[in-house]
Design an enzyme around this catalytic site. Sequence first.
Site, PDB file in Angstrom:
ATOM      1  N   GLU A 250     -30.024 -47.728 -62.415  1.00 48.26           N
ATOM      2  CA  GLU A 250     -30.981 -46.669 -62.117  1.00 48.26           C
ATOM      3  C   GLU A 250     -30.933 -45.675 -63.273  1.00 48.26           C
ATOM      4  O   GLU A 250     -29.903 -45.593 -63.963  1.00 48.26           O
ATOM      5  CB  GLU A 250     -30.601 -45.976 -60.808  1.00 48.26           C
ATOM      6  CG  GLU A 250     -30.759 -46.906 -59.603  1.00 48.26           C
ATOM      7  CD  GLU A 250     -30.470 -46.186 -58.295  1.00 48.26           C
ATOM      8  OE1 GLU A 250     -29.374 -45.632 -58.160  1.00 48.26           O
ATOM      9  OE2 GLU A 250     -31.358 -46.162 -57.436  1.00 48.26           O
TER      10      GLU A 250
ATOM     11  N   ASP B  94     -18.844 -43.876 -60.238  1.00 48.64           N
ATOM     12  CA  ASP B  94     -19.739 -45.044 -60.183  1.00 48.64           C
ATOM     13  C   ASP B  94     -21.056 -44.779 -60.908  1.00 48.64           C
ATOM     14  O   ASP B  94     -21.987 -45.587 -60.824  1.00 48.64           O
ATOM     15  CB  ASP B  94     -20.001 -45.495 -58.731  1.00 48.64           C
ATOM     16  CG  ASP B  94     -20.818 -44.493 -57.949  1.00 48.64           C
ATOM     17  OD1 ASP B  94     -21.233 -44.827 -56.818  1.00 48.64           O
ATOM     18  OD2 ASP B  94     -21.050 -43.371 -58.449  1.00 48.64           O
TER      19      ASP B  94
ATOM     20  N   SER C 221     -19.296 -38.966 -53.625  1.00 54.01           N
ATOM     21  CA  SER C 221     -19.841 -39.227 -54.962  1.00 54.01           C
ATOM     22  C   SER C 221     -20.049 -37.948 -55.786  1.00 54.01           C
ATOM     23  O   SER C 221     -19.104 -37.220 -56.048  1.00 54.01           O
ATOM     24  CB  SER C 221     -21.167 -39.976 -54.814  1.00 54.01           C
ATOM     25  OG  SER C 221     -21.708 -40.319 -56.063  1.00 54.01           O
TER      26      SER C 221
ATOM     27  N   ARG D   2     -39.320 -36.276 -53.629  1.00 54.15           N
ATOM     28  CA  ARG D   2     -39.125 -36.213 -55.078  1.00 54.15           C
ATOM     29  C   ARG D   2     -40.444 -36.620 -55.745  1.00 54.15           C
ATOM     30  O   ARG D   2     -41.111 -37.568 -55.289  1.00 54.15           O
ATOM     31  CB  ARG D   2     -38.016 -37.167 -55.531  1.00 54.15           C
ATOM     32  CG  ARG D   2     -36.668 -36.876 -54.935  1.00 54.15           C
ATOM     33  CD  ARG D   2     -35.563 -37.627 -55.674  1.00 54.15           C
ATOM     34  NE  ARG D   2     -34.344 -37.674 -54.891  1.00 54.15           N
ATOM     35  CZ  ARG D   2     -33.490 -36.669 -54.778  1.00 54.15           C
ATOM     36  NH1 ARG D   2     -33.743 -35.523 -55.376  1.00 54.15           N
ATOM     37  NH2 ARG D   2     -32.397 -36.789 -54.029  1.00 54.15           N
TER      38      ARG D   2
HETATM   39  C1  LIG Z   1     -33.984 -40.036 -58.145  1.00 55.51           C
HETATM   40  C2  LIG Z   1     -32.559 -40.371 -57.852  1.00 55.51           C
HETATM   41  O1  LIG Z   1     -31.680 -40.259 -58.689  1.00 55.51           O
HETATM   42  N1  LIG Z   1     -32.299 -40.810 -56.598  1.00 55.51           N
HETATM   43  C3  LIG Z   1     -30.940 -41.149 -56.210  1.00 55.51           C
HETATM   44  C4  LIG Z   1     -30.677 -40.634 -54.795  1.00 55.51           C
HETATM   45  O2  LIG Z   1     -31.592 -41.294 -53.898  1.00 55.51           O
HETATM   46  P1  LIG Z   1     -32.789 -40.488 -53.197  1.00 55.51           P
HETATM   47  O3  LIG Z   1     -33.316 -41.440 -52.126  1.00 55.51           O
HETATM   48  O4  LIG Z   1     -33.801 -40.205 -54.290  1.00 55.51           O
HETATM   49  O5  LIG Z   1     -32.201 -39.198 -52.652  1.00 55.51           O
HETATM   50  O6  LIG Z   1     -29.358 -40.998 -54.400  1.00 55.51           O
HETATM   51  C5  LIG Z   1     -29.155 -42.432 -54.327  1.00 55.51           C
HETATM   52  C6  LIG Z   1     -27.736 -42.675 -53.804  1.00 55.51           C
HETATM   53  O7  LIG Z   1     -26.833 -42.064 -54.656  1.00 55.51           O
HETATM   54  C7  LIG Z   1     -29.373 -43.051 -55.712  1.00 55.51           C
HETATM   55  O8  LIG Z   1     -29.253 -44.458 -55.615  1.00 55.51           O
HETATM   56  C8  LIG Z   1     -30.778 -42.679 -56.228  1.00 55.51           C
HETATM   57  O9  LIG Z   1     -30.958 -43.129 -57.569  1.00 55.51           O
HETATM   58 MG   LIG Z   2     -21.214 -41.713 -57.357  1.00 54.50          MG
END
Ligand SMILES: CC(=O)N[C@H]1[C@@H](OP(=O)(O)O)O[C@H](CO)[C@@H](O)[C@@H]1O
Ligand SMILES: [Mg+2]
Length: 539
Positions: free
Chosen positions: A378, A286, A65, A512
């Site tokens: 998101e 994506d 990604s 985060r």
């Molecule tokens: C704050 C943020 O953008 N978190 C992202 C990130 O997840 P985290 O669990 O926060 O690392 O990666 C995910 C997968 O790509 C996405 O779904 C999500 O929105």
């Molecule tokens: Mg992606």
Amino acid sequence: MDDSKFLEASAKHPIVEGHVYKYGTAGFRMKADLLPGVSFRVGLIAGLRSRKLNGQAIGVMITASHNPAPDNGVKIVDPMGEMLEQDWEAHATLLVNAPTHEELLETYKKLASQLKIDLNTPGRVVYGRDTRPSGHSLVTALADALEATGIEYTDYKILTTPQLHYLTRCVNTEGTPKAYGEVSEAGYYNKLSEAFVRALRGRKVQGQLIVDCANGVGGPKLNELLKVIPKDVTGFNVKVVNDDVLRPEVLNLDCGADFVKTKQRAPPNFKPTPEARCCSLDGDADRLIYYWADPDSGFFMLDGDRISSLNASFIGDLVRSAGLEEELRIGVVQTAYANGASTTYIEKNLQLPVVCTPTGVKHLHHAACQFDVGVYFEANGHGTVVFSQEALRVFREKKPQSPAQKDALETLAAVGDLINQTVGDAISDMLMVEVILAHKAWSLKDWATTYTDLPNRLVRVEVANKDIFETTDAERRLSHPPGAQDEIDQCVRKYTTARSFARASGTENACRVYAEAATRHEADELATKVASIIKQYGS
Ligand SMILES: CC(=O)N[C@H]1[C@@H](OP(=O)(O)O)O[C@H](CO)[C@@H](O)[C@@H]1O
Ligand SMILES: [Mg+2]
């Protein structure tokens, strides 16, 4: 089941000793050199999953990604193009972590027995990869596992992640009333192009759109799509930039949706063009972020929250114009990262219910499927709109009582075909935004006036062990460690309209912290205070 064939194939793709693998939010994602053994074992899991599901095809996408070029990843896609069912994440983790080839064979057989899978029944896997060079070896390892376990497979070569999700659903619905589309990459382009023209209803897209493709797979695939979209009919005038897929080192480098969202500025190699619309895809196409980079007014970002509210507004109006507001339930799904102003706008101005779920597309997708029309994005630009079968049937079959109803129903039917319902698809989401702006005759500045974001700050906090931080209430409150949430609450109470939460990342070894408040200074100050609380509890 030929044990010797299995062991011989496995021996060619060992996992890295001592590394503990976990199937996370986006599958297995890490430095590519840790992955060949993982890819082999994902092939085993995908074959088991297909056999468990009566031979329905399972998808496998090889991508990392928005991560930098040295990374890669392997994730499994279920038959209708959705994320792997959560129970199977543990099975994937178990199999991938089997220490030796013999233990892998034993675990594989035990899992088949436990899940009542007949290893002599047919199974099918379809797979693709993004433009990362490490994908070649991962595809080889995957195919070796499928060969060794008698699983039929189709290699669709280089694809965007959403294209693989689309093809997985097409393969499993081909020849049925729910056929999702022609089972080919060309079928994807033709379906999107035809629906785009139909959804425009004779309108033309105004002005130029500059698309930053993060030097990822979205570049060549968008160029393929543009070959079939009739520019004379649609007015769709696109300038593709950052589509250099021949230099892996520039993938997602200072460009792409993740750069724009996290740095809150346009890619440095951008030449701001007054009045031009700009958007960025991420490395596997994506995720989508819109913005303008005007020399006078500067940079303004329209993120996932904005794309969500734009879709909700447009589709909500169409459902009302079609006289379907009593029949169809529309809802919007967000995570705690959504700006509070967007939630207020959707609830108060659009009069639509908002549901908050934990981070991760699988949670939002599941919640959105509880509505007839579920809009989910998101804030980082990953999302789509899902329609119930009943909604799609009504769009096609309801007898319009007026020209306005006819127009609304036909537009809804076209939108149902335009939007990739399997997963967030930056290219189809972009076409949808262009359709809506054309219908509303809006510029990005018009779009930006719908609501004013609360100042906010997202902070990454390194801690000794992120997993001690457990959350509740859709990740908006810490349930562990004891006392941490009370301290956060005390901080928040000192501000007029502020909000803050902390959680462990599911994709990296950090926590985060998100904070929003009435002013930029308060948002920054609150984020800093909460981050120090997390640092203290996490040390
Ligand atoms: C704050 C943020 O953008 N978190 C992202 C990130 O997840 P985290 O669990 O926060 O690392 O990666 C995910 C997968 O790509 C996405 O779904 C999500 O929105
Ligand atoms: Mg992606």
